[in-house]
Design a protein around this motif. Structure first.
Motif, mmCIF file in Angstrom:
data_model
loop_
_atom_site.group_PDB
_atom_site.id
_atom_site.type_symbol
_atom_site.label_atom_id
_atom_site.label_comp_id
_atom_site.label_asym_id
_atom_site.label_seq_id
_atom_site.Cartn_x
_atom_site.Cartn_y
_atom_site.Cartn_z
ATOM 1 N N ILE A 160 1.305 5.335 5.165
ATOM 2 C CA ILE A 160 1.052 5.881 6.506
ATOM 3 C C ILE A 160 1.199 4.767 7.541
ATOM 4 N N ALA A 161 0.612 3.602 7.241
ATOM 5 C CA ALA A 161 0.680 2.471 8.179
ATOM 6 C C ALA A 161 2.129 2.064 8.439
ATOM 7 N N MET A 172 -2.898 -4.995 10.239
ATOM 8 C CA MET A 172 -4.355 -4.815 10.323
ATOM 9 C C MET A 172 -4.859 -3.902 9.210
ATOM 10 N N ILE A 173 -4.119 -2.835 8.938
ATOM 11 C CA ILE A 173 -4.516 -1.924 7.869
ATOM 12 C C ILE A 173 -4.373 -2.598 6.510
ATOM 13 N N LEU A 174 -3.346 -3.424 6.343
ATOM 14 C CA LEU A 174 -3.183 -4.164 5.092
ATOM 15 C C LEU A 174 -4.360 -5.098 4.843
ATOM 16 N N ILE A 175 -4.955 -5.596 5.919
ATOM 17 C CA ILE A 175 -6.118 -6.470 5.776
ATOM 18 C C ILE A 175 -7.372 -5.658 5.449
ATOM 19 N N LEU A 176 -7.558 -4.535 6.141
ATOM 20 C CA LEU A 176 -8.789 -3.766 6.014
ATOM 21 C C LEU A 176 -8.872 -2.930 4.740
ATOM 22 N N ILE A 177 -7.783 -2.262 4.397
ATOM 23 C CA ILE A 177 -7.863 -1.204 3.391
ATOM 24 C C ILE A 177 -8.148 -1.678 1.964
ATOM 25 N N PRO A 178 -7.455 -2.687 1.435
ATOM 26 C CA PRO A 178 -7.661 -3.001 0.005
ATOM 27 C C PRO A 178 -9.113 -3.270 -0.372
ATOM 28 N N ASP A 179 -9.794 -4.164 0.334
ATOM 29 C CA ASP A 179 -11.183 -4.479 -0.009
ATOM 30 C C ASP A 179 -12.099 -3.285 0.186
ATOM 31 N N LEU A 180 -11.858 -2.515 1.258
ATOM 32 C CA LEU A 180 -12.715 -1.361 1.533
ATOM 33 C C LEU A 180 -12.579 -0.297 0.456
#
Length: 246
Positions: A160-161, A172-180
């Motif tokens: 989607i990103a 920004m999504i690549l940074i946020l999504i994996p850990d979350l």
């Protein structure tokens, strides 16, 4: 006087990505890696770190996003031309970024993905739809086989990103999504059956993007992330109550 039990803090376990970033920081601050030096290939780094290439790739993406590394498709990845002191301070902040405020990260992801899916619905290409469908089907196959589908869930949201055609939002999504996603799934924050419920939600999101229906896409993502958003709101409310008492 506080009871000693109130001073005990939970033990933080570093993710492989944070450990990679930490080791790269040590190499830079010790002078073994200088600004302008080229990093070894991802494959070699993965072998040396003893982890999968996806972890190395994620660490490099984070460091690229903050301008600490730069990648040339023809020649490789290089340490940015910043002073060692500046690099040291920024890398320390990146490692802390994933840990200090889970509620804030949940909230940030919610609003960021609402904007991302609207752009994706507007700008998606035929290839984007192929990528989304593949990720969605892979996710469903894993869930229906009672297997771990964390990576497939990530790939769906990353697709989607990428469909936004906005490199900053994608980063920004690549940074946020994996850990979350790892935290949410492995801790079962949204319940045991969340994976199966997400199948229909993913399909609704894809349908809206395919139809280029911006409002439907936003509503579908809001519904998909609602549990997470409510957890974030509850966390902020609880923190406010604690702050008021203090």
């Amino acid at each position: 006087m506080k009871s000693f039990i109130e001073t005990i803090r939970s033990i933080e376990v570093e993710s492989p990505v944070d450990k990679i970033i930490g080791q790269l920081k040590q190499l830079i601050t010790s002078g073994q890696l200088q600004p302008g030096d080229r990093l070894p290939a991802e494959r070699i780094l993965a072998e040396k770190f003893g982890v999968g290439r996806s972890y190395v790739r994620e660490a490099i993406l984070k460091l690229e996003f903050y301008g600490l590394l730069r990648t040339n498709p023809q020649s490789g990845t290089y340490v940015a031309g910043l002073s060692i002191k500046v690099l040291d301070n920024i890398i320390t902040d990146i490692i802390k970024f994933n840990k200090e405020d889970f509620n804030a990260l949940l909230e940030a992801r919610y609003y960021l993905e609402l904007d991302a899916v609207k752009l994706a619905a507007e700008r998606r290409t035929a290839q984007d739809l192929v990528n989304l469908k593949e990720a969605m089907i892979d996710y469903e196959n894993k869930i229906n086989s009672n297997q771990d589908a964390i990576e497939e869930d990530m790939l769906f949201h990353i697709a989607i990103a990428r469909a936004t055609k906005n490199s900053v939002i994608e980063s920004m999504i690549l940074i946020l999504i994996p850990d979350l996603i790892k935290n949410i799934v492995e801790s079962k924050i949204c319940g045991d059956n969340r994976g199966k419920l997400a199948i229909a939600e993913h399909r609704n999101i894809l349908m809206a993007i395919e139809n280029q229906d911006i409002d439907a896409a936003e509503n579908a993502v809001a519904a998909h992330l609602n549990d997470m958003f409510q957890i974030s709101k509850a966390g902020f409310s609880a923190q406010n109550i604690i702050n008021d008492k203090n």
